[in-house]
Design a protein around this motif. Structure first.
Motif, mmCIF file in Angstrom:
data_model
loop_
_atom_site.group_PDB
_atom_site.id
_atom_site.type_symbol
_atom_site.label_atom_id
_atom_site.label_comp_id
_atom_site.label_asym_id
_atom_site.label_seq_id
_atom_site.Cartn_x
_atom_site.Cartn_y
_atom_site.Cartn_z
ATOM 1 N N VAL A 272 58.063 57.958 27.020
ATOM 2 C CA VAL A 272 58.965 56.839 26.727
ATOM 3 C C VAL A 272 59.900 57.267 25.601
ATOM 4 O O VAL A 272 59.452 57.862 24.613
ATOM 5 C CB VAL A 272 58.193 55.576 26.299
ATOM 6 C CG1 VAL A 272 59.169 54.443 25.958
ATOM 7 C CG2 VAL A 272 57.236 55.125 27.391
ATOM 8 N N GLY A 273 61.180 56.986 25.751
ATOM 9 C CA GLY A 273 62.163 57.295 24.712
ATOM 10 C C GLY A 273 62.572 56.042 23.951
ATOM 11 O O GLY A 273 61.934 54.992 24.037
ATOM 12 N N LEU A 287 64.362 58.490 32.642
ATOM 13 C CA LEU A 287 63.550 58.218 31.462
ATOM 14 C C LEU A 287 63.301 56.720 31.262
ATOM 15 O O LEU A 287 64.238 55.919 31.188
ATOM 16 C CB LEU A 287 64.239 58.778 30.223
ATOM 17 C CG LEU A 287 63.552 58.562 28.873
ATOM 18 C CD1 LEU A 287 62.218 59.292 28.813
ATOM 19 C CD2 LEU A 287 64.467 59.011 27.731
ATOM 20 N N THR A 288 62.028 56.358 31.153
ATOM 21 C CA THR A 288 61.668 55.025 30.658
ATOM 22 C C THR A 288 61.953 54.997 29.162
ATOM 23 O O THR A 288 61.566 55.921 28.433
ATOM 24 C CB THR A 288 60.177 54.732 30.898
ATOM 25 O OG1 THR A 288 59.937 54.666 32.313
ATOM 26 C CG2 THR A 288 59.767 53.421 30.261
ATOM 27 N N THR A 289 62.644 53.963 28.698
ATOM 28 C CA THR A 289 63.068 53.984 27.296
ATOM 29 C C THR A 289 63.228 52.558 26.760
ATOM 30 O O THR A 289 63.283 51.595 27.539
ATOM 31 C CB THR A 289 64.390 54.754 27.153
ATOM 32 O OG1 THR A 289 64.725 54.921 25.773
ATOM 33 C CG2 THR A 289 65.536 54.042 27.850
ATOM 34 N N VAL A 290 63.285 52.466 25.468
ATOM 35 C CA VAL A 290 63.596 51.206 24.800
ATOM 36 C C VAL A 290 65.102 51.182 24.550
ATOM 37 O O VAL A 290 65.637 52.078 23.896
ATOM 38 C CB VAL A 290 62.834 51.057 23.478
ATOM 39 C CG1 VAL A 290 63.255 49.773 22.753
ATOM 40 C CG2 VAL A 290 61.328 51.055 23.722
ATOM 41 N N VAL A 325 63.309 49.441 29.294
ATOM 42 C CA VAL A 325 63.900 49.813 30.579
ATOM 43 C C VAL A 325 62.916 50.767 31.260
ATOM 44 O O VAL A 325 62.747 51.907 30.832
ATOM 45 C CB VAL A 325 65.269 50.493 30.395
ATOM 46 C CG1 VAL A 325 65.867 50.852 31.752
ATOM 47 C CG2 VAL A 325 66.220 49.601 29.605
ATOM 48 N N VAL A 326 62.250 50.294 32.297
ATOM 49 C CA VAL A 326 61.221 51.085 32.973
ATOM 50 C C VAL A 326 61.859 51.896 34.098
ATOM 51 O O VAL A 326 62.500 51.336 35.005
ATOM 52 C CB VAL A 326 60.107 50.181 33.530
ATOM 53 C CG1 VAL A 326 59.058 51.020 34.255
ATOM 54 C CG2 VAL A 326 59.459 49.382 32.400
#
Length: 341
Positions: A272-273, A287-290, A325-326
């Motif tokens: 996770v980024g 990439l799954t990220t915040v 954001v998955v």
């Protein structure tokens, strides 16, 4: 008297300085004292002095001060400032590379007083009290974007809800069955890094999982740093099954470390980024990220400058929400992996 009726001789008489000194201040010369410059600049401004032939509506510009402009993250921020500035025909944007995440170079303040921008947006950096006084005395408002330290009550600042973002990232991995979750923070001295780490520890505490110091590493928000710290994490005898990278650039480094260790993402390592820069969706896997809304944050900073300069009321401190954001870089543990936890 105002405008074209005022001469440099009038300014000299009003301030008590010589005509030569007034001329030096007007032309941004460095061989006068800061006291003289401040006094003369104030008199020029208050009298609405105009050079001969000067336009009555001169072009205004916002100066954005970066530590460096070499990253996708910096370009995302700049795009947000430009988006807001485009709404005003007389406002343009310039950039300066100066100093570190904590403070611009020592000579920056003299340069900005010569350039006299409409306002300044500092990325991360904080200012000394003396520098703040000089900017205020010269009518140059400033906003700190994602401040590295706690902004004072008098500062204007814009940031994302970093703590909530850290919670979201870690809860997502926990929900997928991961309990050995490594983290690559940003620099410890930066407030956003500490907030994201605090969110990580809070989410673990909700599940009664203690923080394992072996799974905590400090990065520098760069791809190279992410690669180095991920390599160290993956050397652990009981390596993490998931890594929360404190920025998307660090997550890109995790991808390379995983590749060199023969680990597939997300089958053998979830990642996770944080940021959701434009290229995150195009990594393999995506990439799954915040997401912190960099464009909206930067636009808000520019709007705060404009409102302040035009004497409209504005908030001093703005905190915008983060969202998860998955995508394809995270998945649940397989049964055999879960049994080893």
């Amino acid at each position: 008297m105002t405008g074209n009726k005022v001469t440099l001789a009038d300014i000299a008489r009003a301030t008590g300085y010589s005509l030569a000194t007034v001329s030096k201040a007007l032309n941004g010369r460095s061989d006068i004292s800061s006291e003289a410059r401040t006094t003369i600049d104030r008199a020029l401004r208050e009298s609405e002095y105009q050079r001969r032939g000067q336009r009555t509506t001169p072009q205004r510009y916002i100066e954005v001060v970066f530590q460096d402009l070499d990253t996708i993250w910096a370009l995302e921020v700049l795009r947000g400032v430009l988006r807001e500035a485009r709404q005003y025909a007389d406002i343009s944007v310039i950039t300066t590379e100066s100093g570190t995440r904590q403070h611009p170079d020592d000579d920056w303040i003299d340069g900005v007083l010569r350039r006299r921008p409409f306002g300044v947006i500092f990325i991360f950096a904080n200012l000394t009290d003396d520098e703040k006084t000089k900017l205020q005395a010269n009518g140059i408002p400033y906003v700190i974007f994602d401040p590295s330290g706690e902004p004072s009550n008098d500062d204007f600042s814009v940031q994302a809800d970093n703590w909530a973002g850290g919670v979201l990232a870690t809860r997502h991995l926990l929900a997928l069955g991961h309990t050995r979750i490594g983290i690559i923070t940003g620099p410890e001295e930066m407030m956003c890094s500490r907030a994201r780490f605090d969110g990580y520890t809070s989410a673990l505490a909700e599940r009664g999982i203690p923080v394992d110091p072996a799974f905590v590493t400090e990065g520098d928000f760069t791809t190279e740093g992410g690669y180095a710290q991920a390599t160290a994490l993956l050397e652990h005898p009981q390596r993490p099954t998931a890594i929360f990278a404190g920025s998307d650039l660090q997550a890109m480094g995790v991808y390379e470390a995983a590749r060199q260790n023969g680990l597939r993402i997300p089958e053998e390592l979830s990642v996770v980024g944080f940021d959701d820069v434009q290229t995150s969706a195009f990594l393999g896997p995506a990439l799954t990220t915040v997401r912190q809304p960099l464009h909206d944050m930067a636009a808000a900073a520019a709007r705060m400058l404009i409102d302040t300069a035009e004497r409209r009321p504005t908030q001093h401190h703005v905190i915008l929400p983060t969202t998860l954001v998955v995508r394809g870089s995270t998945q649940s543990l397989h049964g055999s992996e879960a049994n080893t936890q």
